[in-house]
Write a protein that holds these residues in place. Sequence first.
Motif, PDB file in Angstrom:
ATOM      1  N   LEU A  63       0.833  -1.201   0.000  1.00  0.00           N
ATOM      2  CA  LEU A  63       0.000   0.000   0.000  1.00  0.00           C
ATOM      3  C   LEU A  63       0.870   1.254   0.000  1.00  0.00           C
ATOM      4  O   LEU A  63       0.583   2.225  -0.708  1.00  0.00           O
ATOM      5  N   ARG A  64       1.932   1.221   0.783  1.00  0.00           N
ATOM      6  CA  ARG A  64       2.856   2.356   0.822  1.00  0.00           C
ATOM      7  C   ARG A  64       3.465   2.588  -0.555  1.00  0.00           C
ATOM      8  O   ARG A  64       3.587   3.729  -1.014  1.00  0.00           O
ATOM      9  N   THR A  65       3.844   1.532  -1.241  1.00  0.00           N
ATOM     10  CA  THR A  65       4.405   1.645  -2.588  1.00  0.00           C
ATOM     11  C   THR A  65       3.404   2.306  -3.523  1.00  0.00           C
ATOM     12  O   THR A  65       3.753   3.220  -4.276  1.00  0.00           O
ATOM     13  N   LEU A  66       2.158   1.865  -3.472  1.00  0.00           N
ATOM     14  CA  LEU A  66       1.132   2.458  -4.319  1.00  0.00           C
ATOM     15  C   LEU A  66       0.912   3.930  -3.975  1.00  0.00           C
ATOM     16  O   LEU A  66       0.679   4.754  -4.863  1.00  0.00           O
ATOM     17  N   LEU A  67       1.008   4.266  -2.692  1.00  0.00           N
ATOM     18  CA  LEU A  67       0.856   5.655  -2.274  1.00  0.00           C
ATOM     19  C   LEU A  67       1.995   6.520  -2.811  1.00  0.00           C
ATOM     20  O   LEU A  67       1.766   7.637  -3.301  1.00  0.00           O
ATOM     21  N   VAL A  68       3.209   6.019  -2.759  1.00  0.00           N
ATOM     22  CA  VAL A  68       4.360   6.758  -3.306  1.00  0.00           C
ATOM     23  C   VAL A  68       4.169   6.973  -4.807  1.00  0.00           C
ATOM     24  O   VAL A  68       4.409   8.073  -5.322  1.00  0.00           O
TER      25      VAL A  68
END
Length: 116
Positions: free
Chosen positions: A59-64
């Motif tokens: 999820l963090r990757t997608l947010l970045v």
Amino acid sequence: MTLNLKERRNKASTVLVATGEINSETSGSMLQSLLPLVREGRPLRIDLTAVTYVSSAGLRTLLVVYREAQHAGVSVTLYGVSEEVRFVMSATGFLDFFEAGEAAAAEAKVKAGTVR
């Protein structure tokens, strides 16, 4: 489990097809694949049809990627989000960041001859 990424380009956009799990072990390589594509300035489509799991690191990757795309003025569309992954993304508010392209993904598969 591993994550396999395949890049396809067409006239209108770049498509990244992900297969496997997006977790703490695989999210770094996904980010390294996605950021250069965002920086090209072409619309980006991420096909998650074959993604079985997304962790908080995923999820963090997608947010970045979302933030970088917003900065670059690039649209990011998610396709093929499973019910399980959709639930996690919806519950955390991440689904609201992305365009969803389920109908277009199904149409593309029919045109490609992978679905009859």
